[in-house]
Design an enzyme around this catalytic site. Structure first.
Site, PDB file in Angstrom:
ATOM      1  N   SER A 174       0.772  -1.240   0.139  1.00 44.96           N
ATOM      2  CA  SER A 174      -0.039  -0.188  -0.161  1.00 44.96           C
ATOM      3  C   SER A 174       0.776   1.190   0.003  1.00 44.96           C
ATOM      4  CB  SER A 174      -1.175  -0.119   1.074  1.00 44.96           C
ATOM      5  OG  SER A 174      -1.942   1.015   1.190  1.00 44.96           O
ATOM      6  N   ASP A 270      -8.189  -3.082  -7.244  1.00 50.26           N
ATOM      7  CA  ASP A 270      -7.717  -2.888  -5.805  1.00 50.26           C
ATOM      8  C   ASP A 270      -8.999  -2.349  -4.908  1.00 50.26           C
ATOM      9  OD1 ASP A 270      -6.665  -0.921  -3.810  1.00 50.26           O
ATOM     10  OD2 ASP A 270      -4.921  -2.209  -4.407  1.00 50.26           O
ATOM     11  N   HIS A 337      -6.666  -6.004  -1.477  1.00 51.09           N
ATOM     12  CA  HIS A 337      -5.432  -4.839  -1.482  1.00 51.09           C
ATOM     13  C   HIS A 337      -4.325  -5.485  -0.626  1.00 51.09           C
ATOM     14  CE1 HIS A 337      -3.838  -0.889  -1.118  1.00 51.09           C
ATOM     15  NE2 HIS A 337      -4.020  -1.001   0.223  1.00 51.09           N
TER      16      HIS A 337
END
Length: 401
Positions: A174, A270, A337
């Protein structure tokens, strides 16, 4: 006849034992106290920190650096909130964390990196390790020093043996995945000549897409972030010389200039980007997207169509980088994610597959030059191996994950 409850209990026990077995080791925290004198501190002024599980055997001189994710803060208000959490203060961090997935210390669950020096760098600056503002407002006591934190942690690890690295990977998830792109070449520059160095970005390829209201929410957010943290001078000059610094937070505009080999792991759908870039709460005041964002199975046909369009935008942004034989790519069509730190997604019998290949194998083959891997999945819902994310809470209207 076997009692049903006994069977259920046995099944849960087996699952529990399997989960326990895959968790790897708990690794204690290390505080970089010497960084404080250099002004390399978290938002609240506390020292940076990391967790390090030492390498051994054939991996004693190999290093895997995993940069923690956790979104960003874009102004004083959001940074003040963040300052009182583990994402803004090492005082709030737990003393030990489990290493799993790409950090696992068992060959069975992490065959290529299990005996490397594996480091989880904690994230407490809110700028993907790019900020550097010298002045500290005495009222807020906010320290915007992410770039200094990055360098201080790297210097500490170099002194503890990373200067002898034969192999090295900079990775992250991330906001950490974005940081692994932004710092990829500087990571290479820190290591001795001859070290085999590559970088891995997990769910870090954030795209500059319009939201469902037609606005540019994420672009405005990144512009504010860069201004607040003084990040411009720590972004790639080859990008900032051509466009506004805020745009240089988007990989589509700057990753092509990275010289070190990069591997991108990303879901084309995502879940963080769907929730916070495509359909942030501020662009969906009536909550039309709330149920869909919690679980892709709840999405209406019209919403799926919008998400299919988002996937195409993502692929265009990705392919804007051009071709490179050194680049790796695992772009699945899952609603997910971050897929490297969770064991079930990294390497298990039911892990997501692309071209019949797990993420762990694709990354390992790419790093060791056994087999190049550049695969893009077909459109949702074509991949039955996906672990699609289901959220319990409504999505927040600002990127804070």
């Amino acid at each position: 006849m076997v009692d049903t409850r006994s069977c259920q209990w046995l099944h849960l026990l087996v699952l529990g034992l399997l989960w326990f077995k895959t968790q790897g080791v708990y690794v204690p925290i290390t505080y970089v106290q010497s960084a404080v004198a250099k002004g390399a501190v978290c938002l609240d002024g506390s020292p940076p920190a990391y967790h390090w599980d030492r390498g051994y055997g054939t991996g004693i001189n190999s290093w895997l650096i995993q940069l923690e994710g956790g979104g960003w803060c874009n102004n004083v208000t959001s940074c003040l909130v963040r300052k009182n959490t583990h994402l803004g203060s090492s005082k709030r961090m737990v003393k030990q964390i489990p290493f799993s997935g790409i950090l696992n210390n068992k060959h069975q669950f992490n065959p290529d990196f299990y005996n490397w020096n594996r480091v989880k760098v904690r994230y407490c600056d809110g700028s993907s390790f790019t900020g550097d503002v010298a002045a500290v407002n005495p009222v807020t006591n906010l320290h915007f020093r992410g770039a200094r934190v990055w360098l201080a942690v790297m210097e500490d690890l170099l002194a503890k043996g990373m200067r002898n690295a034969e192999n090295a990977v900079l990775s992250g998830c991330s906001a950490g995945g974005l940081a692994s792109i932004l710092h990829c070449d500087s990571f290479l520059a820190l290591l001795p000549m001859g070290t085999k160095v590559k970088c891995l970005s997990d769910a870090g390829y954030f795209i500059n897409a319009k939201d469902v209201s037609g606005g540019h929410y994420i672009e405005a957010f990144f512009n504010q972030l860069v201004a607040t943290h003084g990040s411009a001078k720590n972004l790639l000059p080859s990008c900032t010389s051509r466009m506004r610094p805020g745009l240089c937070f988007f990989p589509e505009y700057m990753a092509q200039q990275i010289q070190t080999p990069l591997f991108f792991i990303n879901a084309a759908y995502d879940s963080w980007q769907i929730r916070n870039i495509l359909a942030p709460g501020i662009a969906d005041p009536r909550g039309y997207w709330e149920s869909c964002k919690l679980d892709i199975k709840n999405c209406l046909p019209s919403q799926i169509k919008t998400m299919q369009d988002f996937r195409l935008q993502f692929l265009v942004a990705l392919l804007r980088l051009g071709k490179s034989s050194s680049r790796g790519m695992f772009i699945d069509s899952c609603y997910a994610h971050c897929q490297t730190e969770m064991q079930g997604l990294w390497l298990m019998p039911d892990s997501p597959l692309l071209n019949k290949t797990s993420i762990a194998k694709a990354v390992g083959d790419w790093f060791y030059d056994r087999n190049p891997f550049q695969k893009i999945d077909c459109a949702y819902p074509c991949n039955p191996t996906c672990h699609n994310r289901i959220y319990e809470q409504p999505a927040h209207h600002y990127p804070n994950l």
